[in-house]
Design an enzyme around this catalytic site. Structure first.
Site, PDB file in Angstrom:
ATOM      1  N   ASP A  86       0.817  -1.212   0.000  1.00  0.00           N
ATOM      2  CA  ASP A  86       0.000   0.000   0.000  1.00  0.00           C
ATOM      3  C   ASP A  86       0.854   1.267   0.000  1.00  0.00           C
ATOM      4  O   ASP A  86       1.870   1.349   0.685  1.00  0.00           O
ATOM      5  CB  ASP A  86      -0.904   0.021   1.232  1.00  0.00           C
ATOM      6  N   HIS A  88      -1.129   4.596  -0.387  1.00  0.00           N
ATOM      7  CA  HIS A  88      -2.128   5.462   0.256  1.00  0.00           C
ATOM      8  C   HIS A  88      -1.802   6.947   0.220  1.00  0.00           C
ATOM      9  O   HIS A  88      -1.820   7.631   1.245  1.00  0.00           O
ATOM     10  CB  HIS A  88      -2.357   5.015   1.696  1.00  0.00           C
ATOM     11  N   ASP A 114      -3.947   0.033  -3.679  1.00  0.00           N
ATOM     12  CA  ASP A 114      -4.152   1.077  -2.670  1.00  0.00           C
ATOM     13  C   ASP A 114      -3.152   2.214  -2.845  1.00  0.00           C
ATOM     14  O   ASP A 114      -2.308   2.476  -1.985  1.00  0.00           O
ATOM     15  CB  ASP A 114      -4.095   0.496  -1.257  1.00  0.00           C
ATOM     16  N   ASN A 146      -8.414  -2.402  -2.783  1.00  0.00           N
ATOM     17  CA  ASN A 146      -9.812  -2.164  -2.424  1.00  0.00           C
ATOM     18  C   ASN A 146     -10.179  -0.675  -2.442  1.00  0.00           C
ATOM     19  O   ASN A 146     -11.349  -0.319  -2.557  1.00  0.00           O
ATOM     20  CB  ASN A 146     -10.134  -2.767  -1.049  1.00  0.00           C
ATOM     21  N   HIS A 147      -9.179   0.216  -2.366  1.00  0.00           N
ATOM     22  CA  HIS A 147      -9.475   1.654  -2.403  1.00  0.00           C
ATOM     23  C   HIS A 147      -9.578   2.202  -3.823  1.00  0.00           C
ATOM     24  O   HIS A 147      -9.993   3.355  -3.990  1.00  0.00           O
ATOM     25  CB  HIS A 147      -8.420   2.433  -1.620  1.00  0.00           C
ATOM     26  N   HIS A 195      -4.044  -8.057  -3.795  1.00  0.00           N
ATOM     27  CA  HIS A 195      -4.082  -7.008  -2.775  1.00  0.00           C
ATOM     28  C   HIS A 195      -4.542  -7.555  -1.429  1.00  0.00           C
ATOM     29  O   HIS A 195      -3.893  -7.346  -0.412  1.00  0.00           O
ATOM     30  CB  HIS A 195      -5.008  -5.863  -3.187  1.00  0.00           C
ATOM     31  N   HIS A 277      -2.591  -4.809   1.985  1.00  0.00           N
ATOM     32  CA  HIS A 277      -3.907  -4.606   2.600  1.00  0.00           C
ATOM     33  C   HIS A 277      -3.897  -4.371   4.104  1.00  0.00           C
ATOM     34  O   HIS A 277      -4.856  -3.838   4.636  1.00  0.00           O
ATOM     35  CB  HIS A 277      -4.785  -5.812   2.257  1.00  0.00           C
TER      36      HIS A 277
END
Length: 513
Positions: A86, A88, A114, A146-147, A195, A277
């Site tokens: 990730d 982010h 992500d 998932n984002h 992910h 994740h």
């Protein structure tokens, strides 16, 4: 013997000046050369918080989407390669990642998703990574997290960031390109890279290849599981025979067990599953070894150091070459500061200004003495000035108390914003005054299963403490009444059917993103 403490000046700034971000946006002609973005120019501009013309952003995003669309749902990649977790929206840490992992011009990369949300430089991450994809389509690979969807980016920060820095058209282009991202990668015919994790509906690699990925991820099913599932908290020492149990931390998908992973690996002749994740204190985690191979059955990698500026975690990348796996850790890098939810400094300063202005007005009105206010006019009638002025003082005094509450609670409001997934305060909190804010803060802490002994006022000092407070943000957010549509116009149900294999269980998963 006394210890001399360092002396700090109280009259001089520690940092005397901050460079102002470039005001001029880069044009299409400046950024592109022979149909590809100039990486050095773009990097230097973005690091300075510069922006590009909207047509430049759209071209980068759409050209990247065209490349991603041609790739298979499960891509096949070869070693040597560097696997990353990730990101982010932590763009400045992404720059550090490439320093640690090697230049993309001569290093193969696989990102596990992500790229956006939570951090305040998500669009910079997208523009830079997609530009790299355009320049290195066969050596840099991007999977979906998932984002990377409409549901989460609307609920968290990415949509608002796109509106502030660019436009909703840029956001819509990002959503289209996210629909094109592959869901999994087969690394060296040895490792399945995703992910999130596994699904009870996926028993072989062919099940992944057959998935239709070009849409908004649904709230359940194999696509959802690849993006959302987690290993059990007691993975490797389970007290249940179930391979899959309902994921109570996420509110969707499953927890999967060690036996489920080992069975999948054996049936598909694989060594391990590599996923992201979940935040890890050390930046990575190796799980229990597969007894058949002696290799870790599951590996989690996380590449956002000091996540949310409170986790104090290290980040890591996984380098695989010549059948040797190395983990390289790195710490966070300094980055420009944004107020929560992209609040501007004028809005932030209003409680302080309002308090001082109302104090000044009250003091002005209090200049009149009782004798002056009781003066009668020439006809002997008592003037109404006394009552009028007293009413004004009472009204302004009430306003002053409101601003005082806002001023006293400014830091607490910031803290409460950080603990709520939408970045906004509950309705009625401010109008209820200080006590209501205190109550809301306590409810927020209880809702998030805050660790014992935590108080909102005190600073978060450990990874576990931050993870406990941020637990609410691990869940799939509630869905709106209207379902999301993808390009072909199909709709996805927003309800989650009961899991046929899910047993009642209250296992608490690890921190997730």
């Amino acid at each position: 013997m006394s210890v001399r403490r360092p002396q700090f000046s109280t009259t001089e700034r520690v940092i005397k000046a901050v460079p102002f971000p470039p005001t001029r946006r880069l044009t299409l002609k400046e950024v592109f050369e022979n149909g590809k973005p100039k990486m050095d120019l773009l990097k230097n501009h973005l690091v300075k918080e510069g922006r590009v013309e909207e047509e430049v952003a759209l071209k980068i995003i759409n050209d990247g989407a065209a490349i991603l669309k041609q790739e298979k749902t499960m891509i096949e990649v070869e070693a040597p390669i560097t696997v990353c977790g990730d990101v982010h929206g932590q763009f400045f840490d992404l720059m550090k990642l490439f320093e640690v992992g090697g230049s993309p011009s001569n290093t193969r990369y696989l990102f596990l998703g992500d790229y956006v949300d939570r951090g305040y430089f998500s669009i910079e991450c997208v523009l830079y990574l997609w530009s790299l994809k355009i320049n290195h389509p066969k050596t840099l690979f991007l999977l979906r997290g998932n984002h990377e969807c409409r549901h989460l980016t609307e609920y968290f920060t990415f949509k608002q960031e796109c509106r502030i820095k660019y436009s909703e058209m840029v956001y819509d282009a990002c959503m289209h390109t996210f629909d094109c991202l592959p869901l999994a990668a087969l690394l060296n015919q040895q490792f399945l890279c995703v992910h999130g994790g596994m699904s009870p509906e996926i028993t072989c690699l062919e099940d992944i290849r057959k998935l239709d990925r070009f849409s908004e991820p649904p709230a359940f099913g194999p696509v959802c599981d690849l993006l959302w599932s987690d290993p059990l908290e007691d993975y490797g020492s389970e007290k249940t025979l179930e391979h899959y149990t309902h994921n109570t931390v996420r509110g969707c998908s499953y927890f999967f067990s060690y036996p489920a992973v080992c069975e999948f690996l054996q049936n598909n002749s694989l060594l391990s599953i590599i996923r992201a994740h979940e935040a890890q204190d050390a930046g990575y985690r190796m799980y229990r070894k597969n007894q058949a191979t002696g290799f870790p059955s599951l590996i989690t990698i996380f590449s956002a150091p000091n996540y949310l500026d409170v986790y104090n975690n290290k980040a890591a990348v996984l380098k695989y070459e010549n059948n040797v796996m190395n983990i390289r850790q790195f710490n966070c890098s300094p980055h420009p500061y944004w107020l929560p939810n992209f609040m501007d400094v004028f809005t932030w300063s209003l409680p302080f200004v309002g308090e001082k202005v109302t104090e000044m007005l009250v003091n002005i009105l209090n200049i009149c003495s009782d004798e002056e206010m009781n003066v009668t006019d020439e006809e002997g009638a008592t003037t109404g000035r006394k009552e009028v002025i007293k009413n004004k003082i009472r009204a302004i005094g009430k306003m002053a108390r409101v601003f005082t509450v806002l001023r006293e609670e400014s830091e607490n409001v910031l803290t409460l914003k950080g603990l709520t997934p939408t970045g906004t305060l509950p309705l009625g909190v401010l109008s209820g005054g200080k006590q209501t804010i205190e109550t809301a803060k306590q409810e927020a802490a209880e809702e998030r299963e805050a660790i014992r002994g935590f108080t909102i006022a005190h600073r978060i000092r450990s990874f576990e403490e931050a993870r406990g407070l941020d637990r609410i943000n691990e869940r799939m957010p509630p869905r709106k009444e209207a379902s999301y549509h993808h390009d072909a116009g199909r709709m996805h149900s927003h309800s989650h059917p009961p899991h046929p294999q899910a047993s009642r269980r209250t296992d608490h998963g690890k921190k997730a993103l």
